[in-house]
Design an enzyme around this catalytic site. Structure first.
Site, PDB file in Angstrom:
ATOM      1  N   THR A  80      61.550  47.360   4.826  1.00 18.38           N
ATOM      2  CA  THR A  80      60.884  48.609   4.465  1.00 18.38           C
ATOM      3  C   THR A  80      60.807  48.722   2.952  1.00 18.38           C
ATOM      4  O   THR A  80      61.646  48.171   2.243  1.00 18.38           O
ATOM      5  CB  THR A  80      61.683  49.789   5.067  1.00 18.38           C
ATOM      6  OG1 THR A  80      61.436  49.824   6.457  1.00 18.38           O
ATOM      7  CG2 THR A  80      61.301  51.121   4.484  1.00 18.38           C
ATOM      8  N   ARG A 108      56.726  52.412  19.862  1.00 13.94           N
ATOM      9  CA  ARG A 108      57.919  52.940  19.180  1.00 13.94           C
ATOM     10  C   ARG A 108      57.537  53.548  17.829  1.00 13.94           C
ATOM     11  O   ARG A 108      56.719  53.005  17.096  1.00 13.94           O
ATOM     12  CB  ARG A 108      58.930  51.821  18.933  1.00 13.94           C
ATOM     13  CG  ARG A 108      60.079  52.244  18.013  1.00 13.94           C
ATOM     14  CD  ARG A 108      60.929  51.050  17.618  1.00 13.94           C
ATOM     15  NE  ARG A 108      62.057  51.422  16.783  1.00 13.94           N
ATOM     16  CZ  ARG A 108      62.057  51.391  15.451  1.00 13.94           C
ATOM     17  NH1 ARG A 108      60.976  51.012  14.796  1.00 13.94           N
ATOM     18  NH2 ARG A 108      63.136  51.738  14.776  1.00 13.94           N
ATOM     19  N   VAL A 109      58.164  54.659  17.517  1.00 17.97           N
ATOM     20  CA  VAL A 109      58.079  55.229  16.175  1.00 17.97           C
ATOM     21  C   VAL A 109      59.495  55.265  15.629  1.00 17.97           C
ATOM     22  O   VAL A 109      60.405  55.780  16.285  1.00 17.97           O
ATOM     23  CB  VAL A 109      57.472  56.654  16.201  1.00 17.97           C
ATOM     24  CG1 VAL A 109      57.513  57.279  14.811  1.00 17.97           C
ATOM     25  CG2 VAL A 109      56.037  56.616  16.715  1.00 17.97           C
ATOM     26  N   GLY A 110      59.682  54.694  14.461  1.00 19.63           N
ATOM     27  CA  GLY A 110      61.012  54.666  13.851  1.00 19.63           C
ATOM     28  C   GLY A 110      61.277  55.911  13.026  1.00 19.63           C
ATOM     29  O   GLY A 110      60.617  56.946  13.180  1.00 19.63           O
ATOM     30  N   ASP A 111      62.229  55.790  12.144  1.00 17.66           N
ATOM     31  CA  ASP A 111      62.660  56.938  11.338  1.00 17.66           C
ATOM     32  C   ASP A 111      61.749  57.217  10.147  1.00 17.66           C
ATOM     33  O   ASP A 111      61.708  58.338   9.634  1.00 17.66           O
ATOM     34  CB  ASP A 111      64.072  56.687  10.803  1.00 17.66           C
ATOM     35  CG  ASP A 111      64.128  55.428   9.943  1.00 17.66           C
ATOM     36  OD1 ASP A 111      63.627  54.370  10.404  1.00 17.66           O
ATOM     37  OD2 ASP A 111      64.661  55.486   8.828  1.00 17.66           O
ATOM     38  N   THR A 131      66.109  52.837   4.795  1.00 17.79           N
ATOM     39  CA  THR A 131      65.702  51.652   5.559  1.00 17.79           C
ATOM     40  C   THR A 131      66.823  51.267   6.509  1.00 17.79           C
ATOM     41  O   THR A 131      67.988  51.533   6.220  1.00 17.79           O
ATOM     42  CB  THR A 131      65.378  50.472   4.619  1.00 17.79           C
ATOM     43  OG1 THR A 131      64.987  49.345   5.418  1.00 17.79           O
ATOM     44  CG2 THR A 131      66.577  50.068   3.770  1.00 17.79           C
ATOM     45  N   GLY A 132      66.485  50.684   7.615  1.00 19.10           N
ATOM     46  CA  GLY A 132      67.533  50.244   8.542  1.00 19.10           C
ATOM     47  C   GLY A 132      67.154  50.490   9.976  1.00 19.10           C
ATOM     48  O   GLY A 132      65.970  50.641  10.299  1.00 19.10           O
ATOM     49  N   GLY A 134      66.218  52.335  12.664  1.00 19.46           N
ATOM     50  CA  GLY A 134      65.637  53.666  12.656  1.00 19.46           C
ATOM     51  C   GLY A 134      66.216  54.642  13.662  1.00 19.46           C
ATOM     52  O   GLY A 134      66.293  55.844  13.395  1.00 19.46           O
TER      53      GLY A 134
HETATM   54  N1  ASP Z   1      63.696  51.938   9.502  1.00 21.90           N
HETATM   55  C1  ASP Z   1      62.595  51.149   9.979  1.00 21.90           C
HETATM   56  C2  ASP Z   1      62.397  51.418  11.448  1.00 21.90           C
HETATM   57  O1  ASP Z   1      63.361  51.578  12.157  1.00 21.90           O
HETATM   58  C3  ASP Z   1      62.778  49.708   9.783  1.00 21.90           C
HETATM   59  C4  ASP Z   1      63.148  49.302   8.391  1.00 21.90           C
HETATM   60  O2  ASP Z   1      63.772  50.037   7.652  1.00 21.90           O
HETATM   61  O3  ASP Z   1      62.809  48.200   8.016  1.00 21.90           O
HETATM   62  O4  ASP Z   1      61.291  51.401  11.900  1.00 21.90           O
END
Ligand code: ASP
Length: 210
Positions: A80, A108-111, A131-132, A134
């Site tokens: 991210t 899927r929708v992440g954070d 980032t991480g 989600g």
């Molecule tokens: N946080 C993002 C998600 O879960 C992924 C990422 O940080 O790379 O979609």
């Protein structure tokens, strides 16, 4: 998100070359906060540059996908880009853009586009971009949790970040990281993931932090 409490976001966007610019248009041009799968014609009507979805397919992501599907790679499924800023008038803002996690479920929708999860900013307090994994960031409302510790408990930014990572990421067995800038200009970069690259500008110079 701008520190005056307004936000714009897009999710499942396959055509906006720079999704943060599309998110900004949602903030500026609509009465809404989050749009899913914005249509190409809508993006073009806003003057947002569009590209073929293939534009986002990279060799390294393709390899990550095969490794995850083959069960070889359990970690490093994410990637991210995020930014936080403080201007001379003391206003903060945060922006985050992601490709999601490799091999995620369709739809899927992440954070990242979820206000308070992967991105949050409020003037006088803090701007946070995450980032991480989600799901943990959504369940722990991570970016907002940092803000809340500062706003309501008077925590200093580094302490708020440490406590949130401990409770909401370590506590859930999840990994990730974040960049944050406080209203006083203090920058904090923190992660419990193996690596995260970060840089900031100091006196016109780009300084690599991690
Ligand atoms: N946080 C993002 C998600 O879960 C992924 C990422 O940080 O790379 O979609």
């Amino acid at each position: 998100m701008t520190g005056d409490g307004r936000a714009g976001a897009v999710a499942v966007t396959r055509r906006a070359k720079n999704p943060v610019l599309a998110a900004r248009k949602v903030l500026e041009e609509t009465d809404h906060v989050l749009l899913v799968a914005p249509e190409e014609a809508v993006l073009e009507g806003w003057g947002v540059e569009t590209v073929d979805p293939e534009y986002f397919v990279t060799e390294s992501r393709r390899q990550q996908l095969s490794s995850v599907r083959a069960g070889v790679l359990a970690q490093s499924r994410h990637g991210t880009v995020g930014a936080v800023a403080l201007d001379l008038a003391g206003r903060v803002a945060a922006a985050t853009s992601t490709g999601g996690i490799v091999n995620q479920h369709r739809g899927r929708v992440g954070d990242t586009p979820v206000v308070g999860a992967g991105t949050y900013a409020r003037d006088g307090v803090v701007a946070v971009s995450c980032t991480g994994e989600g799901e943990a960031f959504i369940e722990g409302a991570v970016a907002h949790d940092i803000y809340a510790r500062m706003r309501y408990a008077g925590a200093a930014l580094p302490d708020a970040v440490r406590a949130t990572i401990d409770t909401e990421l370590n506590g859930r067995g999840a990994n990730g990281g974040l960049v944050a800038v406080g209203a006083d200009g203090r920058v904090v970069v923190a992660h419990n993931s193996p690596a995260m690259f970060a840089a900031c500008e100091e006196a016109g110079e780009l300084v690599t932090l991690t």
